[in-house]
Design a protein around this motif. Structure first.
Motif, PDB file in Angstrom:
ATOM      1  N   THR A 136      -2.736  -5.133  -2.761  1.00  0.00           N
ATOM      2  CA  THR A 136      -2.156  -4.661  -1.499  1.00  0.00           C
ATOM      3  C   THR A 136      -0.649  -4.465  -1.600  1.00  0.00           C
ATOM      4  OG1 THR A 136      -2.189  -6.975  -0.794  1.00  0.00           O
ATOM      5  CG2 THR A 136      -3.877  -5.534   0.111  1.00  0.00           C
ATOM      6  N   LYS A 137      -0.041  -4.950  -2.661  1.00  0.00           N
ATOM      7  CA  LYS A 137       1.395  -4.712  -2.831  1.00  0.00           C
ATOM      8  C   LYS A 137       1.694  -3.262  -3.177  1.00  0.00           C
ATOM      9  CE  LYS A 137       2.458  -9.401  -4.471  1.00  0.00           C
ATOM     10  NZ  LYS A 137       2.944 -10.211  -5.610  1.00  0.00           N
ATOM     11  N   ASN A 138       0.668  -2.511  -3.589  1.00  0.00           N
ATOM     12  CA  ASN A 138       0.861  -1.140  -4.048  1.00  0.00           C
ATOM     13  C   ASN A 138       0.053  -0.175  -3.181  1.00  0.00           C
ATOM     14  OD1 ASN A 138       0.561   1.357  -5.548  1.00  0.00           O
ATOM     15  ND2 ASN A 138       1.440   0.273  -7.304  1.00  0.00           N
ATOM     16  N   LYS A 139       0.750   0.531  -2.309  1.00  0.00           N
ATOM     17  CA  LYS A 139       0.065   1.396  -1.342  1.00  0.00           C
ATOM     18  C   LYS A 139      -0.710   2.519  -2.034  1.00  0.00           C
ATOM     19  CE  LYS A 139       0.799   4.195   2.802  1.00  0.00           C
ATOM     20  NZ  LYS A 139      -0.020   5.332   2.315  1.00  0.00           N
ATOM     21  N   SER A 140      -0.116   3.150  -3.039  1.00  0.00           N
ATOM     22  CA  SER A 140      -0.793   4.267  -3.686  1.00  0.00           C
ATOM     23  C   SER A 140      -2.056   3.812  -4.405  1.00  0.00           C
ATOM     24  CB  SER A 140       0.149   4.978  -4.664  1.00  0.00           C
ATOM     25  OG  SER A 140       0.559   4.103  -5.695  1.00  0.00           O
ATOM     26  N   GLN A 141      -2.010   2.610  -4.999  1.00  0.00           N
ATOM     27  CA  GLN A 141      -3.215   2.083  -5.652  1.00  0.00           C
ATOM     28  C   GLN A 141      -4.293   1.760  -4.624  1.00  0.00           C
ATOM     29  OE1 GLN A 141      -2.168  -1.244  -8.148  1.00  0.00           O
ATOM     30  NE2 GLN A 141      -1.481   0.072  -9.830  1.00  0.00           N
ATOM     31  N   MET A 142      -3.889   1.255  -3.467  1.00  0.00           N
ATOM     32  CA  MET A 142      -4.855   0.974  -2.405  1.00  0.00           C
ATOM     33  C   MET A 142      -5.478   2.268  -1.891  1.00  0.00           C
ATOM     34  SD  MET A 142      -5.582  -2.166  -1.642  1.00  0.00           S
ATOM     35  CE  MET A 142      -6.215  -2.018   0.031  1.00  0.00           C
ATOM     36  N   ASP A 143      -4.658   3.300  -1.736  1.00  0.00           N
ATOM     37  CA  ASP A 143      -5.181   4.606  -1.315  1.00  0.00           C
ATOM     38  C   ASP A 143      -6.239   5.098  -2.299  1.00  0.00           C
ATOM     39  OD1 ASP A 143      -3.502   4.623   0.874  1.00  0.00           O
ATOM     40  OD2 ASP A 143      -2.001   5.918  -0.053  1.00  0.00           O
ATOM     41  N   TRP A 154      -7.638   2.464   5.227  1.00  0.00           N
ATOM     42  CA  TRP A 154      -7.358   1.033   5.128  1.00  0.00           C
ATOM     43  C   TRP A 154      -6.100   0.719   5.926  1.00  0.00           C
ATOM     44  CZ3 TRP A 154      -3.068  -1.409   2.719  1.00  0.00           C
ATOM     45  CH2 TRP A 154      -2.201  -0.554   2.017  1.00  0.00           C
ATOM     46  N   TYR A 155      -6.064  -0.483   6.439  1.00  0.00           N
ATOM     47  CA  TYR A 155      -4.923  -0.943   7.230  1.00  0.00           C
ATOM     48  C   TYR A 155      -4.573  -2.365   6.834  1.00  0.00           C
ATOM     49  CZ  TYR A 155      -5.649   2.895  10.591  1.00  0.00           C
ATOM     50  OH  TYR A 155      -5.790   4.128  11.184  1.00  0.00           O
ATOM     51  N   GLU A 156      -3.288  -2.650   6.797  1.00  0.00           N
ATOM     52  CA  GLU A 156      -2.850  -4.046   6.763  1.00  0.00           C
ATOM     53  C   GLU A 156      -2.833  -4.534   8.202  1.00  0.00           C
ATOM     54  OE1 GLU A 156       0.937  -3.969   4.786  1.00  0.00           O
ATOM     55  OE2 GLU A 156       0.018  -4.578   2.890  1.00  0.00           O
TER      56      GLU A 156
END
Length: 208
Positions: A136-143, A154-156
């Motif tokens: 979750t520290k990396n937005k592009s990886q989560m995307d 996805w949402y924090e």
């Protein structure tokens, strides 16, 4: 004046034990938060009525599935006729994120829309007001992860700090409304459930 269009959507809330599923539901439905819930046993229900616009009334039937129920035989019964889902993990515990894929596969294998497609699922990284671990520290990886696994978004979130809970729910409702236009709605048997039953005060420790 034309009658309002009314919808009833069954939404599943799944994820490992202690990630904050009950807290998210209580924040969304009742605008309350507590540090102390006992672990949900089996399944709880909550009902949220949404006045989407002047012409549309939506009743969300939120099913809080206990974390320890994962892959049990009963989940197929609990999932029946759901048209949307939240998969929740705890951003402070990487192990709960590792379980996300199993939860998503479980959903996809046990419930589909009438047209055979997977139900829309939104991934929630809860407790974002606390120190994060892992992806979750990396937005592009989560995307990229969500794209690969078939999540619609996805949402924090933080049930404690009231971050993104309303926004995530609004997005999922929009997805379910769009899907509803492509197939006939199915009526859930409201008589079989006591939807006025409050969620049990159920999870131990901090589930923010």
């Amino acid at each position: 004046m034309a009658d309002k269009k009314e919808y009833l959507f069954k939404v599943l809330v799944v994820g490992d034990l202690g990630v904050g599923k009950t807290s998210i539901i209580k924040r969304y439905v009742h605008q309350i938060f507590s540090q102390h819930y006992r672990a949900t046993i089996g399944v709880d229900f909550a009902l949220k009525v949404i006045h989407w616009n002047d012409d549309t009334l939506i009743r969300l039937q939120l099913w809080d599935i206990a974390g320890q129920e994962r892959f049990g035989n009963m989940t197929r019964v609990y999932y029946r006729e759901a048209v949307g889902a939240f998969v929740v993990f705890d951003v402070t515990r990487a192990s709960t994120f590792e379980a996300v894929n199993k939860w998503k596969n479980d959903l996809d294998s046990k419930v589909t829309l009438p047209n055979g497609q997977n139900i829309p699922a939104v991934l929630l990284g809860n407790k974002c007001d606390q120190m994060k671990e892992g992806l979750t520290k990396n937005k592009s990886q989560m995307d990229q992860y969500c794209k690969e696994k078939g999540f619609v978004a996805w949402y924090e979130t933080s049930a404690k700090a009231n971050i993104n809970v309303e926004e995530a729910a609004k997005f999922l409702v929009g997805q379910m409304l769009a899907n509803d236009k492509t197939y006939p709605s199915r009526d859930l048997d409201l008589n079989s459930l006591d939807l006025n039953m409050p969620l049990e005060e159920t999870k131990t420790g901090c589930c923010g």
